[in-house]
Write a protein that holds these residues in place. Structure first.
Motif, PDB file in Angstrom:
ATOM      1  N   ARG B 112       0.830  -1.210   0.000  1.00 46.97           N
ATOM      2  CA  ARG B 112       0.000   0.000   0.000  1.00 46.97           C
ATOM      3  C   ARG B 112       0.862   1.257   0.000  1.00 46.97           C
ATOM      4  O   ARG B 112       0.556   2.238  -0.672  1.00 46.97           O
ATOM      5  CB  ARG B 112      -0.951  -0.004   1.196  1.00 46.97           C
ATOM      6  CG  ARG B 112      -2.108  -1.013   1.046  1.00 46.97           C
ATOM      7  CD  ARG B 112      -3.151  -0.869   2.157  1.00 46.97           C
ATOM      8  NE  ARG B 112      -2.561  -1.001   3.475  1.00 46.97           N
ATOM      9  CZ  ARG B 112      -2.405  -0.013   4.348  1.00 46.97           C
ATOM     10  NH1 ARG B 112      -2.833   1.204   4.046  1.00 46.97           N
ATOM     11  NH2 ARG B 112      -1.846  -0.231   5.514  1.00 46.97           N
ATOM     12  N   GLN B 114       3.912   1.459  -1.215  1.00 47.62           N
ATOM     13  CA  GLN B 114       4.527   1.516  -2.552  1.00 47.62           C
ATOM     14  C   GLN B 114       3.512   2.026  -3.579  1.00 47.62           C
ATOM     15  O   GLN B 114       3.879   2.749  -4.509  1.00 47.62           O
ATOM     16  CB  GLN B 114       5.038   0.128  -2.964  1.00 47.62           C
ATOM     17  CG  GLN B 114       6.230  -0.360  -2.145  1.00 47.62           C
ATOM     18  CD  GLN B 114       6.476  -1.865  -2.295  1.00 47.62           C
ATOM     19  OE1 GLN B 114       5.980  -2.495  -3.224  1.00 47.62           O
ATOM     20  NE2 GLN B 114       7.241  -2.432  -1.363  1.00 47.62           N
ATOM     21  N   HIS B 115       2.268   1.657  -3.410  1.00 49.81           N
ATOM     22  CA  HIS B 115       1.220   2.107  -4.338  1.00 49.81           C
ATOM     23  C   HIS B 115       1.060   3.632  -4.270  1.00 49.81           C
ATOM     24  O   HIS B 115       0.892   4.296  -5.304  1.00 49.81           O
ATOM     25  CB  HIS B 115      -0.102   1.409  -4.011  1.00 49.81           C
ATOM     26  CG  HIS B 115      -1.198   1.683  -5.000  1.00 49.81           C
ATOM     27  ND1 HIS B 115      -2.276   2.504  -4.729  1.00 49.81           N
ATOM     28  CD2 HIS B 115      -1.367   1.268  -6.283  1.00 49.81           C
ATOM     29  CE1 HIS B 115      -3.069   2.570  -5.792  1.00 49.81           C
ATOM     30  NE2 HIS B 115      -2.543   1.829  -6.750  1.00 49.81           N
ATOM     31  N   THR B 119       1.710   5.809  -7.573  1.00 48.64           N
ATOM     32  CA  THR B 119       0.585   6.548  -8.179  1.00 48.64           C
ATOM     33  C   THR B 119       0.613   8.030  -7.795  1.00 48.64           C
ATOM     34  O   THR B 119       0.666   8.901  -8.670  1.00 48.64           O
ATOM     35  CB  THR B 119      -0.764   5.930  -7.758  1.00 48.64           C
ATOM     36  OG1 THR B 119      -0.845   5.896  -6.333  1.00 48.64           O
ATOM     37  CG2 THR B 119      -0.887   4.505  -8.301  1.00 48.64           C
ATOM     38  N   TRP B 143       0.811  -7.242  -4.885  1.00 50.27           N
ATOM     39  CA  TRP B 143       0.494  -6.192  -5.873  1.00 50.27           C
ATOM     40  C   TRP B 143      -0.536  -6.700  -6.888  1.00 50.27           C
ATOM     41  O   TRP B 143      -1.519  -6.017  -7.191  1.00 50.27           O
ATOM     42  CB  TRP B 143       1.759  -5.771  -6.632  1.00 50.27           C
ATOM     43  CG  TRP B 143       2.414  -4.533  -6.120  1.00 50.27           C
ATOM     44  CD1 TRP B 143       3.442  -4.458  -5.240  1.00 50.27           C
ATOM     45  CD2 TRP B 143       2.089  -3.177  -6.470  1.00 50.27           C
ATOM     46  NE1 TRP B 143       3.782  -3.147  -5.016  1.00 50.27           N
ATOM     47  CE2 TRP B 143       2.972  -2.336  -5.757  1.00 50.27           C
ATOM     48  CE3 TRP B 143       1.142  -2.594  -7.305  1.00 50.27           C
ATOM     49  CZ2 TRP B 143       2.934  -0.943  -5.862  1.00 50.27           C
ATOM     50  CZ3 TRP B 143       1.102  -1.198  -7.409  1.00 50.27           C
ATOM     51  CH2 TRP B 143       1.986  -0.386  -6.689  1.00 50.27           C
ATOM     52  N   PHE B 147      -3.827  -4.570  -6.239  1.00 54.09           N
ATOM     53  CA  PHE B 147      -3.946  -3.448  -7.181  1.00 54.09           C
ATOM     54  C   PHE B 147      -3.874  -3.951  -8.617  1.00 54.09           C
ATOM     55  O   PHE B 147      -2.941  -3.609  -9.362  1.00 54.09           O
ATOM     56  CB  PHE B 147      -2.839  -2.417  -6.916  1.00 54.09           C
ATOM     57  CG  PHE B 147      -2.888  -1.828  -5.535  1.00 54.09           C
ATOM     58  CD1 PHE B 147      -3.968  -1.041  -5.128  1.00 54.09           C
ATOM     59  CD2 PHE B 147      -1.865  -2.071  -4.627  1.00 54.09           C
ATOM     60  CE1 PHE B 147      -4.012  -0.490  -3.847  1.00 54.09           C
ATOM     61  CE2 PHE B 147      -1.909  -1.538  -3.348  1.00 54.09           C
ATOM     62  CZ  PHE B 147      -2.984  -0.747  -2.947  1.00 54.09           C
ATOM     63  N   ALA B 150      -3.087  -1.809 -11.652  1.00 55.02           N
ATOM     64  CA  ALA B 150      -1.808  -1.103 -11.690  1.00 55.02           C
ATOM     65  C   ALA B 150      -0.646  -2.001 -12.112  1.00 55.02           C
ATOM     66  O   ALA B 150       0.498  -1.563 -12.121  1.00 55.02           O
ATOM     67  CB  ALA B 150      -1.515  -0.493 -10.315  1.00 55.02           C
TER      68      ALA B 150
END
Lengths: 340, 340
Positions: B112, B114-115, B119, B143, B147, B150
């Motif tokens: 989360r 890293q997301h 983004t 990941w 996500f 992504a």
């Protein structure tokens, strides 16, 4: 055993016994049990040495009327290995060789003592079979190399001619686990239960390496009545090891790690194996993380005339603990083929 | 890397970051490095999370001009996982969340964070690839599940959707090894070097499980310049782990042990996997004792559209340490196929 009462322990006094490492152990004693009767020809004797952490009682699990190891047919001799707490051990020896100062013992010391028992004391020239699991298998191989005239058949389960290097890394780890407990105190603890922390750590190492990833994936521990993985580790492995004596385990583990049948020929393995005359059946357990099948197979290809067999089980090295009926059945089949 | 100087570490301030376990970590920071340039279409970004005990520098070993992970073609983002000593960690966090009181972190917390980096901070909607080894592979799978929009391609090496039970027994053992040092003192030691004994025991566990019995049998450690097995254990494993911080390793190990991509769907693994839209290439290493090929293969059969590949090496889980040129070559081939 059809008779649930194990046969009584007997002792052979070895006197001052010179060990391979150079020490002379005063008042050395070899404990053993016997099952069945030696026949008049004295040719029905089977020697069944036991594994690490066991005693002479363990191999009685494979003896039973109507089974291949039939006590109405064979005379079974079940020796206790040095350091098992029944034969001479750190926990039984008086000073100055007591506790953390018990001398290093070699697999060949056990086998030489057993040879005296078998030949001098029991009057047996040649054993119909020697067989055992793990350290019992190491002793079996040592017998075939050291006393070839005295062994007709050798059936090691899950053992190799020399301890595999990876297995020695494991021995270092589980030996250090015992010593890691501050209460170990260089082996001079008052009671073995004081070293419970070390014994629990040691049990964790066997939870990791004794079974297989496959066993955990299938949750085969449920077959033993456990309801969680941690319950199995605590209720099976810790429960098994906690009553044991750390110095005694260390005596056995050091033997295990140093085991090498080529000691008798000064390290020349081919020369050692050229001595073998027994019919050898070398048995591996699928997924064994101590003595991988590829090592056992490589040994079998090197031992003159040896046959290789592999028993499949999710239990890996622990296959011989008889945790599944199919494991025991496969072991019995090996014995039936060898003796049949 | 063609350039031997690793790119500098950057930091993203996450503020008060709520962890999956319930704690809010104040002043949380995510460290990372980048290599290459983001293109105008913002579609050439590749995220490379690292393994247990590593840092963001590790995966630069697979980046190089003319290689599949080419910095003239891709923009690489290399995050530091929480607990690695560079992102928020027990060893860097001020009280009351410092040292032995650093809160439990989940793989999903890393992902989360890293997301947000990818983004919000870097303005990338979709990563061309996420790939990593071991815990880096666990993050890669997380990941793909968490996500899905992504991630175009996911390439986990030596990792599974849920930590295998046997691997959790291993985690218990190596975590306990760190804590076994009396100087660990519940994590409140003054300097990590005080816990050298625990770090050495922890290294022994990785000597046992990180490589394979095959590697020891072949003495492949000789290729690294060592002259004995013990020299390899001390000079490679102990040397690698001794400079590390025990609390930081424990933060990572607890994440590793608890890893499970199904957390996002309340434990329903099929529902979690139904979310995946990335092209997944699930790669196992022959003989891997942490994440056995059979587990990785079973995952690949369960992930929609996933491909399974296996890389053969005597190094087992350590294959991705690039200890043999042929190991690195096989990893590069996987990347070439996925990106080619």
């Amino acid at each position: 055993m059809s008779d649930p009462t194990p046969p009584p322990v007997q002792h052979l006094d070895l006197g001052a016994f010179e060990l391979a490492g150079g020490h002379v152990l005063p008042g050395a004693r070899l404990a053993y049990r016997t099952v069945g009767e030696l026949n008049d020809a004295r040719d029905n004797a089977v020697l069944l040495p036991h594994m690490y952490s066991g005693t002479s009682e363990f191999m009685t699990a494979f003896i039973g009327e109507g089974r291949p190891l039939d006590p109405t047919r064979y005379f079974f001799v079940l020796p206790d290995q040095f350091g098992d707490g029944v034969s001479s051990s750190a926990s039984t020896q008086p000073p100055p060789y007591d506790r953390g100062s018990f001398p290093a013992v070699a697999v060949s010391d056990d086998v030489r003592a057993q040879h005296r028992l078998v030949t001098e004391h029991l009057g047996i020239e040649r054993l119909a079979m020697v067989s055992g699991w793990s350290m019992g298998g190491q002793q079996t191989l040592e017998w075939a190399v050291r006393f070839p005239d005295a062994v007709a058949r050798a059936v090691p389960f899950a053992a190799t001619l020399r301890n595999p290097d990876h297995c020695s890394v494991f021995c270092d780890l589980h030996m250090d686990a015992l010593r890691s407990d501050p209460a170990f105190a260089g082996g001079s603890y008052a009671r073995s239960a004081d070293v419970a922390l070390g014994l629990r750590r040691h049990a964790q190492a066997f939870a990791l390496m004794g079974a297989t990833s496959h066993m955990y994936r299938e949750e085969a521990w449920r077959e033993l009545g456990f309801t969680s993985r941690d319950g199995f580790v605590q209720g099976f492995l810790q429960a098994y090891f906690l009553p044991m004596d750390p110095n005694d385990l260390l005596t056995q583990a050091a033997k295990w790690k140093a085991s090498d049948v080529a000691a008798v020929t000064g390290g020349d393995l081919d020369a050692a194996l050229a001595r073998v005359t027994a019919e050898v059946t070398d048995v591996a357990f699928t997924g064994d993380l101590f003595f991988p099948p590829e090592d056992v197979r490589a040994d079998a290809e090197r031992i003159p005339g040896a046959r290789y067999e592999e028993i499949g089980s999710v239990w890996g090295h622990f296959t011989m603990f008889n945790l599944r009926e199919s494991d025991t059945a496969q072991i019995d089949e090996v014995y039936a083929r060898v003796l049949g």
